[in-house]
Design an enzyme around this catalytic site. Structure first.
Site, short mmCIF file in Angstrom:
data_model
loop_
_atom_site.label_atom_id
_atom_site.label_comp_id
_atom_site.label_asym_id
_atom_site.label_seq_id
_atom_site.Cartn_x
_atom_site.Cartn_y
_atom_site.Cartn_z
N LYS A 396 0.83 -1.22 0.00
CA LYS A 396 0.00 0.00 0.00
C LYS A 396 0.86 1.27 0.00
O LYS A 396 0.57 2.23 -0.71
CB LYS A 396 -0.94 0.01 1.21
N THR A 398 3.88 1.53 -1.15
CA THR A 398 4.51 1.60 -2.47
C THR A 398 3.54 2.15 -3.51
O THR A 398 3.90 2.99 -4.33
CB THR A 398 5.01 0.20 -2.89
N ARG A 420 2.16 7.19 7.36
CA ARG A 420 2.45 7.05 8.78
C ARG A 420 3.95 6.89 9.02
O ARG A 420 4.66 6.39 8.16
CB ARG A 420 1.72 5.82 9.35
N LYS A 431 8.70 -7.23 9.20
CA LYS A 431 8.12 -6.59 8.02
C LYS A 431 9.09 -5.61 7.36
O LYS A 431 9.02 -5.34 6.18
CB LYS A 431 6.84 -5.85 8.44
N ALA A 640 -2.89 -0.35 12.64
CA ALA A 640 -4.30 -0.47 12.26
C ALA A 640 -4.99 -1.63 12.94
O ALA A 640 -6.22 -1.63 13.06
CB ALA A 640 -4.42 -0.62 10.74
N PHE A 671 -3.28 -1.98 6.75
CA PHE A 671 -3.82 -3.32 6.53
C PHE A 671 -5.00 -3.32 5.56
O PHE A 671 -5.05 -2.50 4.65
CB PHE A 671 -4.16 -3.99 7.86
N PHE A 759 3.85 -8.09 -9.50
CA PHE A 759 5.16 -8.67 -9.19
C PHE A 759 5.72 -9.30 -10.46
O PHE A 759 4.97 -9.64 -11.40
CB PHE A 759 5.05 -9.73 -8.10
N TRP A 788 6.89 -0.17 -8.87
CA TRP A 788 8.01 -0.77 -8.14
C TRP A 788 9.24 -0.91 -9.04
O TRP A 788 10.36 -0.69 -8.62
CB TRP A 788 7.60 -2.13 -7.58
#
Length: 935
Positions: A396, A398, A420, A431, A640, A671, A759, A788
């Site tokens: 999200k 990205t 955030r 993560k 979240a 999330f 991806f 990306w």
């Protein structure tokens, strides 16, 4: 000598005067006509300025331009003239009076202060002629130089760009007086005597533009007499010396006397007399110039307002040179040199005094900006949410960064990302960071992910100070008598005993209307001094910004440890809209109940002011930039799943003003849409009053395969072949989760665009299938994104889809009415959003709900603390679980933040570290001081 005496502001043109001008027959009628003509021109200029200002104020009712005059010396007459003309037009004037002998450095110091004062729109100097050095004049900001004395304004005038600059009011007054008197300037020979610098240059330029031949001279020039004999028009820029006879001026020559130096305030040595047939105007030039300066001020105000309104930024975007294969996030971040943050701030319309710079690439933005831009229309408001994610996250952040890079760097649309601040928990856990990834990142990413400007540390300090205040109050109340406790709370200092302001507020809350500490009765002393906290009701936890499961086992009194981003102070920071509001929210935070069942707050403990001091800098949003040089606000970082999961209201509000009406603010919710998005709508939008225009729902083929029945996905473990090879059936089966999340967004009446974060292992068939099924489920559009691997260029189609959806219009609505009982609000979320059959309350949860309702907190929105890995309370239930009962194990109240906080199942507010945390790979090169291993 022309003398003016002003009366009431509305009568500023009523004057008593005597004029040396005569008609051909020696009478004074010509002088009377000259003065009346000047007054008429002044009245016309001021009336025109007043009308223009009124039109500006129709759109910006509170706008009133301010002229600052720096004065060194005494000239009360001109000060009164300026004041009355300004009041007549509707402007404000502020005088900065310096001693007559002020040095150049002292004058420049005052100029620089006014330059940076956003309340001032124009600046004029009323100083001695000797003080008008180039250094002083060019210290003025050209955009505030309403007397046209800076080299930049003079250069634009000489170039013929008079519409882009301020022209000397004195020079304009000379021209207008001549033209209004019927003097034809074309072909005339004009001589300027005794003028210097900017006035001389402006006069020559304006006369030449009207076809005149111009000459200039100083009073002591040997050729002066010859030049005077040639001249048709003579403009006196300084007083005539005694030794220069009037007979040198030819009869019939038109003479204008500017020797009352409008800038310096020094009067000339009297009129030239009446020995020739010409126009002699001395103070009438000054009066008309004063009026024209007011006109320049209104123009300055109009330009300033236009700059505050929507305009495309002149943003220098940074170029990307994507590599294949794509390097690590840290390598990509290091390869790009960010703009200096002060350059970025200027590009997006921030003023120098509205930022506080931290290093080279970060700055805090002051909240005063909101007052300056309060009349500016907001831009479009877009939320990025996601489907139920894998433990690896679906990108999200990205997508958010890629989207704003596409909007601004590729479509030339003003846009701001609001993200955030990441906690150190996931950064050093499993993560990793939260700066985006690949060629869609916030840079420098190590500064983004580590400490930033210290906001989370400020929250930790404030949170733990409050925890200490609770414990110490219980200790001292348990070990002291009422009298001893009272004497320590309200001590006598140097023989004086008085209540602090926060203690006076407590007295008022208790209904004790006394201000003398010695006047309280024993009953009032006991009531004031004792909070009588019931230790079993304490809900305030200590915090630390590290994933540390062993802190779950440590109990201090009745409290344990949470991770810092779960602190209510973080939620307060994220939801507040001003410093005043933050202080009130901090004071309202309920930490326990007393033995009578009444809430005990931070205000009762007397710690509100101290908490506000610790948070005074944290409230300011942090400005950074993307890889392509577009602006980003990083502010607040509540999780979240165990908090409301959104960046700050203040960052969004400031960004919406800065982008302008046609711009976009893209903010991210944590999330899946069932968690972060639901809280964004029901909590954040309710607090802010902002209305979203569109939702971007992020999906990945990987997550959809997981929801379709694929093998479990575990951080640190290689993906199974089902995720790296084409599997159409798994994708099709998993789209049920995507369809459900689209339906959740539609509950709120906001158009949804699905962004498929592609991806390298995704196939064309899988991509096309997801987009097709998303559109069938009701998405406004579904777009594959490649940011990306190639940056904003890879999200241009997403940007266009977002623009179209936002322009379509939103029918935003809340999911529930906050006046419903707490249980009904919880049930509404469980059934409408999660798909539960019903809820089940534990006895403790029911007891808490009853207590909060009795205490008057039943009308707050709900912030569910639930696993992010499933729509249900069970992390292993993927896809769209059905017919389940949602267990509510506990309920907490974040009264300062403004929500009730149910815990679903066995939610922990202190995460733990995995077997192999990220910190194994994080290191520092001690030679270069560069961080290694962040991702």
């Amino acid at each position: 000598m022309l003398l003016f005496r002003f009366f009431e502001p509305g009568d500023c043109f009523h004057a008593c005067f005597a004029c040396p001008c005569r008609n051909d027959d020696g009478g004074g009628g010509g002088g009377i006509n000259c003065v009346l003509s000047c007054l008429s021109q002044c009245r016309e200029v001021i009336q025109n300025s007043k009308e223009v200002l009124s039109l500006l104020q129709e759109k910006s009712p509170t706008f009133k331009p301010v002229l600052a005059i720096i004065q060194a010396g005494d000239d009360n007459l001109m000060q009164e003239v300026n004041q009355n003309l300004a009041e007549e037009a509707g402007l404000n004037i502020t005088h900065i009076c310096l001693p007559p002998d002020s040095s150049e450095a002292e004058i420049i110091d005052e100029i620089l202060k006014i330059n940076e004062d956003t309340r001032v729109h124009g600046l004029a100097l009323q100083i001695s002629e000797n003080s008008f050095s180039n250094k002083v004049l060019n210290a003025l900001k050209p955009e505030k130089d309403v007397d046209g004395v800076t080299d930049i304004n003079l250069g634009r005038l000489v170039r013929g760009d008079a519409h882009e600059c301020y022209v000397s009011p004195v020079a304009r007054a000379v021209i207008e007086l001549l033209e209004k008197s019927g003097v034809n300037l074309d072909g005339k020979k004009m001589l300027v005597i005794g003028a210097h610098g900017s006035l001389e240059a402006a006069l020559q330029c304006l006369f030449q533009r009207r076809g005149s031949m111009t000459m200039s001279s100083q009073w002591k020039t040997p050729q002066l007499q010859g030049k005077l004999l040639e001249a048709d028009i003579v403009v006196l820029g300084s007083p005539k010396p005694e030794e220069i006879p009037l007979s040198w001026i030819q009869p019939g020559t038109t003479v204008l006397n500017c020797s009352h130096d409008f800038l310096s305030g020094k009067h000339g040595c009297g009129s030239l007399g009446v020995h020739f047939n010409g126009l002699i105007a001395e103070d009438d030039v000054s009066l008309l110039a004063a009026a024209l300066r007011i006109q320049n001020m209104v123009s300055s105000g109009r330009r300033w307002l236009r700059e505050q309104q929507h305009a495309r930024w002149r943003l220098h975007c940074l170029k990307l040179q994507p590599l294949s294969p794509v390097p690590s996030d840290l390598e990509i971040s290091r390869a790009q040199t960010p703009k200096a943050v002060e350059v970025l701030a200027k590009e997006i319309g921030l003023l120098a005094d509205e930022i506080e710079i931290y290093g080279k690439s970060k700055a805090k933005v002051r909240l005063s900006l909101l007052e300056r831009l309060k009349d500016q229309a907001d831009g479009k408001y877009v939320l990025v949410a996601g489907i139920t994610p894998t433990p690896l996250g679906e990108g999200k952040s990205t997508v958010t960064v890629g989207l704003v890079q596409a909007l601004t760097a590729h479509l030339n649309i003003n846009s701001f990302a609001c993200l955030r601040q990441p906690s150190q928990g996931p950064t050093f856990g499993v993560k990793g960071g939260a700066a985006g990834g690949g060629y869609a990142q916030v840079i420098p990413m190590e500064e983004f992910n580590l400490h930033l400007t210290g906001d989370i540390h400020a929250i930790t300090a404030a949170n733990n100070l409050l925890a200490a205040a609770i414990d110490t109050r219980i200790l001292h109340e348990n070990t002291q008598t009422d009298k001893a406790l009272y004497n320590r709370l309200v001590p006598s200092v140097n023989g004086i005993r008085e209540f602090s302001s926060i203690q006076l507020a407590r007295l008022k809350k208790l209904g004790i209307n006394k201000t003398d500490p010695n006047a309280l009765t024993e009953e009032e002393i006991s009531k004031f001094a004792r909070l009588n906290i019931d230790p079993s009701t304490i809900t305030w936890q200590r915090v630390l910004d590290t994933n540390d499961r062993f802190l779950r086992k440590i109990t201090i009194g009745q409290a344990q440890f949470d991770i810092a981003v779960a602190s209510e102070i973080m939620a307060v920071l994220a939801l507040t809209d001003s410093l005043v509001d933050m202080k009130e929210r901090l004071g309202r935070m309920v930490v326990a109940s007393d033995k009578n069942g009444q809430p005990v707050t931070a205000e009762d403990l007397g710690v509100t002011g101290a908490l506000t001091v610790l948070m005074k800098d944290a409230i300011k949003p942090n400005l950074m930039q993307t890889l392509e040089g577009t602006p980003v606000f990083v502010h607040a970082g509540p999780f979240a799943n165990i908090a409301h999961g959104n960046s700050s209201v203040l960052a969004d509000k400031i960004a919406l003003k800065l982008v302008g009406e046609e711009g976009f603010v893209v903010t991210e919710a944590g999330f899946g849409a069932d968690i972060g998005m639901e809280k964004f709508f029901n909590i954040k939008c309710r607090a802010s009053g902002l209305v979203p225009n569109a939702v971007v729902l992020v999906a990945t083929v990987r997550a959809l395969k997981m929801h379709g029945g694929g093998p479990s996905v575990t951080a640190g473990v290689p993906l199974k072949k089902e995720y790296t090879e084409e599997n159409i059936q798994l994708v099709a089966d998993g789209c049920c989760n995507l369809q459900k999340q689209i339906q959740i967004a539609q509950l709120f009446g906001v158009p949804v665009i699905v962004a498929l974060n592609v991806f390298k292992t995704d196939t064309r068939a899988e991509i096309d299938l997801v987009c097709e099924l998303a559109k069938r489920a009701g998405a406004f559009d579904a777009v594959p994104c490649y940011h990306w691997s190639i940056g904003g260029k890879g999200s241009v189609e997403l940007a266009r889809a977002v623009r179209d959806a936002a322009n379509k219009g939103s029918r935003f609505r809340f999911l529930y009415n906050v006046q419903l009982p707490i249980v009904e609000k919880i049930r509404t979320i469980a059934q409408a959003v999660y798909g539960a059959r019903d809820i089940e309350l534990s006895p403790e949860a029911q007891s808490k709900i009853d207590r909060y309702t009795q205490q008057g907190f039943g009308n707050l929105p709900i912030c569910m603390a639930k696993t992010h890995l499933s729509l249900s309370h069970q992390p292993d239930k993927k896809g769209v679980p059905r017919d389940f009962i949602l267990p509510i194990s506990d309920v907490r109240a974040s009264i300062g933040a403004g929500f009730i906080y149910p815990l679903v199942g066995t939610m922990s507010t202190m995460p733990g570290l995995p077997t192999r945390p990220c910190f194994y790979d994080i290191d520092l090169d001690t030679e270069t001081e560069q961080v290694k291993g962040l991702f």
